[in-house]
Design a protein around this motif. Sequence first.
Motif, PDB file in Angstrom:
ATOM      1  N   PHE A  52       0.838  -1.203   0.000  1.00 44.43           N
ATOM      2  CA  PHE A  52       0.000   0.000   0.000  1.00 44.43           C
ATOM      3  C   PHE A  52       0.872   1.253   0.000  1.00 44.43           C
ATOM      4  O   PHE A  52       0.558   2.233  -0.678  1.00 44.43           O
ATOM      5  CB  PHE A  52      -0.924   0.010   1.226  1.00 44.43           C
ATOM      6  CG  PHE A  52      -1.786   1.243   1.297  1.00 44.43           C
ATOM      7  CD1 PHE A  52      -2.892   1.389   0.478  1.00 44.43           C
ATOM      8  CD2 PHE A  52      -1.479   2.272   2.178  1.00 44.43           C
ATOM      9  CE1 PHE A  52      -3.684   2.535   0.530  1.00 44.43           C
ATOM     10  CE2 PHE A  52      -2.259   3.416   2.239  1.00 44.43           C
ATOM     11  CZ  PHE A  52      -3.367   3.542   1.413  1.00 44.43           C
ATOM     12  N   GLY A  53       1.977   1.222   0.748  1.00 44.06           N
ATOM     13  CA  GLY A  53       2.891   2.362   0.752  1.00 44.06           C
ATOM     14  C   GLY A  53       3.476   2.611  -0.624  1.00 44.06           C
ATOM     15  O   GLY A  53       3.613   3.758  -1.060  1.00 44.06           O
ATOM     16  N   THR A  54       3.834   1.519  -1.319  1.00 46.21           N
ATOM     17  CA  THR A  54       4.359   1.649  -2.679  1.00 46.21           C
ATOM     18  C   THR A  54       3.302   2.237  -3.608  1.00 46.21           C
ATOM     19  O   THR A  54       3.581   3.113  -4.429  1.00 46.21           O
ATOM     20  CB  THR A  54       4.797   0.268  -3.206  1.00 46.21           C
ATOM     21  OG1 THR A  54       5.803  -0.266  -2.356  1.00 46.21           O
ATOM     22  CG2 THR A  54       5.339   0.380  -4.623  1.00 46.21           C
ATOM     23  N   LEU A  55       2.074   1.754  -3.455  1.00 43.12           N
ATOM     24  CA  LEU A  55       0.983   2.237  -4.297  1.00 43.12           C
ATOM     25  C   LEU A  55       0.718   3.720  -4.043  1.00 43.12           C
ATOM     26  O   LEU A  55       0.584   4.512  -4.987  1.00 43.12           O
ATOM     27  CB  LEU A  55      -0.278   1.418  -3.985  1.00 43.12           C
ATOM     28  CG  LEU A  55      -1.474   1.585  -4.916  1.00 43.12           C
ATOM     29  CD1 LEU A  55      -1.125   1.109  -6.315  1.00 43.12           C
ATOM     30  CD2 LEU A  55      -2.661   0.799  -4.374  1.00 43.12           C
ATOM     31  N   ARG A  56       0.670   4.101  -2.776  1.00 38.34           N
ATOM     32  CA  ARG A  56       0.401   5.504  -2.443  1.00 38.34           C
ATOM     33  C   ARG A  56       1.542   6.406  -2.904  1.00 38.34           C
ATOM     34  O   ARG A  56       1.304   7.505  -3.414  1.00 38.34           O
ATOM     35  CB  ARG A  56       0.201   5.651  -0.932  1.00 38.34           C
ATOM     36  CG  ARG A  56      -0.135   7.088  -0.514  1.00 38.34           C
ATOM     37  CD  ARG A  56      -0.577   7.141   0.927  1.00 38.34           C
ATOM     38  NE  ARG A  56       0.450   6.626   1.821  1.00 38.34           N
ATOM     39  CZ  ARG A  56       0.276   6.478   3.132  1.00 38.34           C
ATOM     40  NH1 ARG A  56      -0.889   6.782   3.678  1.00 38.34           N
ATOM     41  NH2 ARG A  56       1.239   6.010   3.880  1.00 38.34           N
ATOM     42  N   GLU A 104       0.695   9.394  -5.330  1.00 36.62           N
ATOM     43  CA  GLU A 104       0.706  10.727  -4.718  1.00 36.62           C
ATOM     44  C   GLU A 104       2.016  11.488  -4.893  1.00 36.62           C
ATOM     45  O   GLU A 104       2.013  12.706  -4.930  1.00 36.62           O
ATOM     46  CB  GLU A 104       0.404  10.604  -3.225  1.00 36.62           C
ATOM     47  CG  GLU A 104      -0.984  10.060  -2.928  1.00 36.62           C
ATOM     48  CD  GLU A 104      -1.285  10.021  -1.440  1.00 36.62           C
ATOM     49  OE1 GLU A 104      -0.409  10.423  -0.651  1.00 36.62           O
ATOM     50  OE2 GLU A 104      -2.396   9.589  -1.068  1.00 36.62           O
ATOM     51  N   GLU A 105       3.146  10.771  -4.986  1.00 39.26           N
ATOM     52  CA  GLU A 105       4.430  11.459  -4.957  1.00 39.26           C
ATOM     53  C   GLU A 105       5.220  11.343  -6.256  1.00 39.26           C
ATOM     54  O   GLU A 105       5.685  12.344  -6.792  1.00 39.26           O
ATOM     55  CB  GLU A 105       5.270  10.920  -3.795  1.00 39.26           C
ATOM     56  CG  GLU A 105       4.628  11.163  -2.431  1.00 39.26           C
ATOM     57  CD  GLU A 105       5.450  10.578  -1.296  1.00 39.26           C
ATOM     58  OE1 GLU A 105       6.648  10.310  -1.515  1.00 39.26           O
ATOM     59  OE2 GLU A 105       4.898  10.370  -0.206  1.00 39.26           O
ATOM     60  N   LEU A 157      -2.508  13.342  -9.754  1.00 40.01           N
ATOM     61  CA  LEU A 157      -3.446  12.986  -8.700  1.00 40.01           C
ATOM     62  C   LEU A 157      -2.847  13.342  -7.356  1.00 40.01           C
ATOM     63  O   LEU A 157      -1.707  12.994  -7.059  1.00 40.01           O
ATOM     64  CB  LEU A 157      -3.771  11.492  -8.749  1.00 40.01           C
ATOM     65  CG  LEU A 157      -4.892  11.047  -7.811  1.00 40.01           C
ATOM     66  CD1 LEU A 157      -6.206  11.694  -8.212  1.00 40.01           C
ATOM     67  CD2 LEU A 157      -5.036   9.544  -7.836  1.00 40.01           C
ATOM     68  N   ALA A 158      -3.622  14.026  -6.511  1.00 44.63           N
ATOM     69  CA  ALA A 158      -3.087  14.513  -5.241  1.00 44.63           C
ATOM     70  C   ALA A 158      -3.094  13.443  -4.159  1.00 44.63           C
ATOM     71  O   ALA A 158      -2.120  13.276  -3.435  1.00 44.63           O
ATOM     72  CB  ALA A 158      -3.887  15.727  -4.767  1.00 44.63           C
ATOM     73  N   THR A 159      -4.184  12.719  -4.037  1.00 41.15           N
ATOM     74  CA  THR A 159      -4.297  11.745  -2.959  1.00 41.15           C
ATOM     75  C   THR A 159      -4.908  10.444  -3.457  1.00 41.15           C
ATOM     76  O   THR A 159      -5.690  10.429  -4.409  1.00 41.15           O
ATOM     77  CB  THR A 159      -5.185  12.277  -1.812  1.00 41.15           C
ATOM     78  OG1 THR A 159      -6.465  12.615  -2.345  1.00 41.15           O
ATOM     79  CG2 THR A 159      -4.555  13.494  -1.161  1.00 41.15           C
ATOM     80  N   LEU A 160      -4.543   9.356  -2.779  1.00 45.32           N
ATOM     81  CA  LEU A 160      -5.142   8.064  -3.080  1.00 45.32           C
ATOM     82  C   LEU A 160      -6.556   8.057  -2.494  1.00 45.32           C
ATOM     83  O   LEU A 160      -6.745   8.427  -1.335  1.00 45.32           O
ATOM     84  CB  LEU A 160      -4.295   6.955  -2.436  1.00 45.32           C
ATOM     85  CG  LEU A 160      -4.392   5.550  -3.019  1.00 45.32           C
ATOM     86  CD1 LEU A 160      -3.943   5.548  -4.479  1.00 45.32           C
ATOM     87  CD2 LEU A 160      -3.534   4.586  -2.206  1.00 45.32           C
ATOM     88  N   PRO A 161      -7.558   7.649  -3.252  1.00 47.27           N
ATOM     89  CA  PRO A 161      -8.950   7.784  -2.787  1.00 47.27           C
ATOM     90  C   PRO A 161      -9.413   6.672  -1.844  1.00 47.27           C
ATOM     91  O   PRO A 161     -10.610   6.488  -1.656  1.00 47.27           O
ATOM     92  CB  PRO A 161      -9.744   7.761  -4.098  1.00 47.27           C
ATOM     93  CG  PRO A 161      -8.921   6.922  -5.012  1.00 47.27           C
ATOM     94  CD  PRO A 161      -7.488   7.229  -4.660  1.00 47.27           C
ATOM     95  N   PHE A 162      -8.515   5.906  -1.272  1.00 46.08           N
ATOM     96  CA  PHE A 162      -8.872   4.894  -0.282  1.00 46.08           C
ATOM     97  C   PHE A 162      -7.691   4.733   0.662  1.00 46.08           C
ATOM     98  O   PHE A 162      -6.553   5.034   0.316  1.00 46.08           O
ATOM     99  CB  PHE A 162      -9.224   3.554  -0.943  1.00 46.08           C
ATOM    100  CG  PHE A 162      -8.197   3.076  -1.942  1.00 46.08           C
ATOM    101  CD1 PHE A 162      -7.084   2.346  -1.550  1.00 46.08           C
ATOM    102  CD2 PHE A 162      -8.339   3.378  -3.287  1.00 46.08           C
ATOM    103  CE1 PHE A 162      -6.135   1.922  -2.466  1.00 46.08           C
ATOM    104  CE2 PHE A 162      -7.390   2.954  -4.223  1.00 46.08           C
ATOM    105  CZ  PHE A 162      -6.284   2.224  -3.805  1.00 46.08           C
TER     106      PHE A 162
END
Length: 457
Positions: A215-219, A223-224, A230-235
């Motif tokens: 999840f950290g890799t995905l975010r 996001e970064e 895209l600013a934020t992950l929607p979940f």
Amino acid sequence: MAKHTENVQHSKPLNKRQRARWDQERKQSTRVLLIAAAAVGLAVLLIGIGLVIQKVIVPNKTIANVAGVEVTNAEYQQYRQIMQAQQAINLAQQIQQYAQYQLQGTEQFATDVTNYIAGLKDQNAPLDYAVLDQLINDKVLENNATAEGITVSDEELQQSLATKFAPANEVMNPVAPVTSTTGLTDTASLTPTPTSTPTLSEASNRVDSAVTTYFGTLREFIEETSTYGLATLPFDREAFKAFVLHQERLQLLRTKLGEKLVTEDQATKEIYADAQQIFVTANITDPTDPVTVTKWAQAKAKIDDIAAQLTDTASFTDVQVLNTNDNAVDNPATGMRPLTQFDALGITQPISTQEVGVIGKPYQSTQGWHIVLVHQRELRPSQTDLATKRDEAVLKWVEEKRTAAAVQRFPEPTATTVPPTIEPIPTTIPQPTTDPAAVTATPTGAVAPTEAVTPTP
């Protein structure tokens, strides 16, 4: 002392014309204030109505009904967003692989990544009926599996995911396919070393850690490091973990259902063997090399020397250890495997024809020289054919149950759509492949395949 009042001027009473004008101006001011207040109130009301529609009515809107159970728009949107986020990062990894080997086709990949991430921005995107149909099929499977006596315990779920999320240096499957001689040293063992099954607590911790990492890799990607805006992950992580666990439970249900619908005796038969080999590479990097003959002669001399050391089958492992470069053969037997898994090693012929329990004569393949000892050989149901037939049977079963459940979609689509293949959650953090042969170019304009619902931590 007398007050001086001679300079104080008193206002004169308004005459009729002045009073009428004053009354008119006061009424106009009051009217303006009332209009302004009404406009503000209307604006607030419209904003409130919009928020209620956006935050309450639209998310809770029923978009499908499965045997009396409603599917809300909010449930569908989160399902879609998690799928698209995974597809985006997996396609981005393929772009890196294509770029690394200067292959064509990245333009279409990049367009698809952009589209997937753009879709994450919309909390109430229009229905994609392919995604909705997959969600409906998941519910049909889950709702009807219990009636077939099929369930998945929490322990089974955790153990299954723990196996998939095993560290790279652990081999959880002791019969993993042997696919190539690349990297094998002389007489290298063909068998991975099995590891003990983790306890439920260990399995749960491993799964939790792996999901957090992925999840950290995905975010981070969304996001970064993403350039797609895209600013934020929607979940959040908890929603993602719940999705991972649910998809793995569904996969286990499919597996158990397939085993019930199609038994092993319904699969075609193929040769399985448990064999052990001593391998001497010819170290050929270029078939046109003028010293090739010399290399083959050296390899033949070495294999003949090894053959002379083999006095009986009991000595096979000892001789194998003595002639292994790293002097370590933890488990020299391969375990029962399909004959096709020995294709890349070039030893299917001796494994399929040699007498069981007898050390074979030196056998030459394109890789080098082999001495093979077949411990066991028999006809067994083909696991490949069995898996195919079970997958087909499960798909047919779900379709029949779906028809019986009188599924409704709101609104119904006007055109037939093809359900997508749910991409399994990765079981390792995505890394670019180091094998150029593993990357197959996709023509520009074609959509490359995307891997869980089970994620890869």
